[in-house]
Design a protein around this motif. Structure first.
Motif, PDB file in Angstrom:
ATOM      1  N   ARG A   1       4.852  -1.706  -7.159  1.00  0.00           N
ATOM      2  CA  ARG A   1       4.855  -2.731  -8.407  1.00  0.00           C
ATOM      3  C   ARG A   1       3.602  -3.573  -8.826  1.00  0.00           C
ATOM      4  N   ASP A   2       2.571  -3.850  -8.037  1.00  0.00           N
ATOM      5  CA  ASP A   2       1.234  -3.713  -8.174  1.00  0.00           C
ATOM      6  C   ASP A   2       0.761  -2.393  -9.366  1.00  0.00           C
ATOM      7  N   LEU A   3       0.533  -1.393  -8.872  1.00  0.00           N
ATOM      8  CA  LEU A   3       0.402  -0.162  -9.554  1.00  0.00           C
ATOM      9  C   LEU A   3       0.869  -0.542 -10.887  1.00  0.00           C
ATOM     10  N   ALA A   4       2.042  -0.924 -11.399  1.00  0.00           N
ATOM     11  CA  ALA A   4       3.197  -1.283 -12.812  1.00  0.00           C
ATOM     12  C   ALA A   4       2.103  -2.218 -12.928  1.00  0.00           C
ATOM     13  N   GLU A   5       2.408  -3.709 -12.745  1.00  0.00           N
ATOM     14  CA  GLU A   5       1.705  -4.339 -12.929  1.00  0.00           C
ATOM     15  C   GLU A   5       0.578  -4.490 -13.812  1.00  0.00           C
TER      16      GLU A   5
ATOM     17  N   SER B   1     -16.117  -1.225 -12.669  1.00  0.00           N
ATOM     18  CA  SER B   1     -15.582  -0.044 -13.617  1.00  0.00           C
ATOM     19  C   SER B   1     -14.264   0.556 -13.158  1.00  0.00           C
ATOM     20  N   ALA B   2     -13.182   0.072 -12.756  1.00  0.00           N
ATOM     21  CA  ALA B   2     -11.360   0.776 -12.976  1.00  0.00           C
ATOM     22  C   ALA B   2     -10.911  -0.428 -12.582  1.00  0.00           C
ATOM     23  N   ILE B   3      -9.673   0.149 -12.411  1.00  0.00           N
ATOM     24  CA  ILE B   3      -8.674  -1.474 -11.859  1.00  0.00           C
ATOM     25  C   ILE B   3      -8.221  -1.125 -10.807  1.00  0.00           C
ATOM     26  N   LEU B   4      -8.098  -1.398  -9.404  1.00  0.00           N
ATOM     27  CA  LEU B   4      -7.727  -1.435  -8.906  1.00  0.00           C
ATOM     28  C   LEU B   4      -6.069  -1.960  -8.724  1.00  0.00           C
ATOM     29  N   ALA B   5      -5.333  -1.355  -7.603  1.00  0.00           N
ATOM     30  CA  ALA B   5      -3.963  -1.408  -7.547  1.00  0.00           C
ATOM     31  C   ALA B   5      -3.769  -1.132  -5.441  1.00  0.00           C
ATOM     32  N   SER B   6      -3.088  -2.512  -5.347  1.00  0.00           N
ATOM     33  CA  SER B   6      -2.993  -2.009  -4.037  1.00  0.00           C
ATOM     34  C   SER B   6      -2.031  -1.215  -3.584  1.00  0.00           C
ATOM     35  N   LYS B   7      -2.812  -0.601  -1.912  1.00  0.00           N
ATOM     36  CA  LYS B   7      -2.178   0.732  -1.940  1.00  0.00           C
ATOM     37  C   LYS B   7      -1.015   0.781  -1.205  1.00  0.00           C
ATOM     38  N   GLU B   8      -0.031   2.088  -1.757  1.00  0.00           N
ATOM     39  CA  GLU B   8       1.700   1.844  -1.246  1.00  0.00           C
ATOM     40  C   GLU B   8       2.124   1.014  -1.739  1.00  0.00           C
ATOM     41  N   ASP B   9       2.024   0.278  -3.003  1.00  0.00           N
ATOM     42  CA  ASP B   9       2.580  -0.985  -3.741  1.00  0.00           C
ATOM     43  C   ASP B   9       2.822  -0.333  -5.046  1.00  0.00           C
TER      44      ASP B   9
ATOM     45  N   TYR C   1      -8.888  16.294 -20.055  1.00  0.00           N
ATOM     46  CA  TYR C   1      -8.734  14.045 -20.172  1.00  0.00           C
ATOM     47  C   TYR C   1      -9.018  13.381 -21.017  1.00  0.00           C
ATOM     48  N   HIS C   2      -9.156  14.025 -22.648  1.00  0.00           N
ATOM     49  CA  HIS C   2      -9.380  13.576 -24.024  1.00  0.00           C
ATOM     50  C   HIS C   2      -8.301  12.724 -24.201  1.00  0.00           C
ATOM     51  N   ARG C   3      -7.021  14.056 -23.708  1.00  0.00           N
ATOM     52  CA  ARG C   3      -6.017  13.717 -24.367  1.00  0.00           C
ATOM     53  C   ARG C   3      -5.257  12.576 -23.783  1.00  0.00           C
ATOM     54  N   TYR C   4      -5.451  12.159 -22.421  1.00  0.00           N
ATOM     55  CA  TYR C   4      -4.066  10.802 -22.067  1.00  0.00           C
ATOM     56  C   TYR C   4      -5.541   9.488 -21.867  1.00  0.00           C
ATOM     57  N   ASP C   5      -4.508   8.417 -22.105  1.00  0.00           N
ATOM     58  CA  ASP C   5      -4.784   6.751 -22.310  1.00  0.00           C
ATOM     59  C   ASP C   5      -5.910   6.021 -20.513  1.00  0.00           C
ATOM     60  N   PHE C   6      -5.608   6.629 -20.103  1.00  0.00           N
ATOM     61  CA  PHE C   6      -5.596   6.723 -18.430  1.00  0.00           C
ATOM     62  C   PHE C   6      -5.194   7.943 -17.636  1.00  0.00           C
ATOM     63  N   LEU C   7      -6.227   7.588 -15.916  1.00  0.00           N
ATOM     64  CA  LEU C   7      -6.032   8.696 -15.296  1.00  0.00           C
ATOM     65  C   LEU C   7      -5.961   7.239 -14.154  1.00  0.00           C
ATOM     66  N   VAL C   8      -4.354   7.560 -13.407  1.00  0.00           N
ATOM     67  CA  VAL C   8      -3.503   6.874 -12.992  1.00  0.00           C
ATOM     68  C   VAL C   8      -3.216   7.553 -11.545  1.00  0.00           C
ATOM     69  N   MET C   9      -4.039   7.578 -10.580  1.00  0.00           N
ATOM     70  CA  MET C   9      -4.702   7.517  -9.366  1.00  0.00           C
ATOM     71  C   MET C   9      -3.722   6.915  -8.325  1.00  0.00           C
ATOM     72  N   PRO C  10      -2.510   7.065  -7.863  1.00  0.00           N
ATOM     73  CA  PRO C  10      -2.264   6.549  -7.173  1.00  0.00           C
ATOM     74  C   PRO C  10      -1.729   6.654  -5.517  1.00  0.00           C
ATOM     75  N   SER C  11      -3.533   7.310  -5.233  1.00  0.00           N
ATOM     76  CA  SER C  11      -3.543   7.792  -3.319  1.00  0.00           C
ATOM     77  C   SER C  11      -3.528   6.619  -2.431  1.00  0.00           C
ATOM     78  N   ILE C  12      -2.589   7.644  -1.541  1.00  0.00           N
ATOM     79  CA  ILE C  12      -3.624   6.334  -0.682  1.00  0.00           C
ATOM     80  C   ILE C  12      -4.071   7.288   0.566  1.00  0.00           C
ATOM     81  N   TRP C  13      -4.776   8.237   0.153  1.00  0.00           N
ATOM     82  CA  TRP C  13      -5.414   8.882   0.954  1.00  0.00           C
ATOM     83  C   TRP C  13      -5.891   9.836   0.105  1.00  0.00           C
ATOM     84  N   GLU C  14      -7.733  10.479   0.397  1.00  0.00           N
ATOM     85  CA  GLU C  14      -7.872  11.255  -0.686  1.00  0.00           C
ATOM     86  C   GLU C  14      -9.804  11.577   0.443  1.00  0.00           C
ATOM     87  N   GLY C  15     -10.197  12.674  -0.123  1.00  0.00           N
ATOM     88  CA  GLY C  15     -11.086  12.961   0.683  1.00  0.00           C
ATOM     89  C   GLY C  15     -12.431  12.508  -0.602  1.00  0.00           C
ATOM     90  N   LEU C  16     -13.104  13.218  -1.153  1.00  0.00           N
ATOM     91  CA  LEU C  16     -14.542  13.168  -1.832  1.00  0.00           C
ATOM     92  C   LEU C  16     -13.263  13.739  -3.474  1.00  0.00           C
TER      93      LEU C  16
END
Length: 108
Positions: A65-69, A55-63, A10-25
């Motif tokens: 372009r919004d995730l990139a912005e 506590s995070a930056i949230l993007a619209s699901k299935e978008d 985790y310390h090797r990266y600048d961000f966790l980008v999680m573009p999921s459309i569905w998750e459990g925990l």
């Protein structure tokens, strides 16, 4: 990757980008929070149930372009990202195994 190696990973990266459309925990989300890794995730119930306000930056699901912005915004606003990351870290402390087990026993 072994569990013991995860903090270093985790310390090797600048961000966790999680573009999921569905998750459990979303355990990887909680691990990133505990590692003080800034998070950009899709606005889905599993993510928002774990994350708190600011506590995070949230993007619209299935978008894509919004995730990139949102990612572009994060690179341009490091102070805001740092504040959100610290908020996420404080939330992650609630997911300590001993505290979670104790809470479950009390609720039973």
């Amino acid at each position: 990757v072994g569990h013991a190696d995860m903090p270093e990973l985790y310390h090797r990266y600048d961000f966790l980008v999680m573009p999921s459309i569905w998750e459990g925990l979303p355990v990887s989300l909680i691990e990133a929070m505990a590692s003080k890794l800034p998070i950009i995730a899709t606005d889905i119930p599993a993510s928002t149930d774990v994350l708190g306000m600011d506590s995070a930056i949230l993007a619209s699901k299935e978008d894509a372009r919004d995730l990139a912005e949102k990612l572009r915004w994060a690179f341009q606003h490091p102070d805001s990202v740092l504040k959100r990351t610290q908020n996420a870290y404080e939330i992650a402390k609630r997911y300590d195994w001993a505290a979670t087990a104790s809470q479950e026993v009390e609720e039973s």
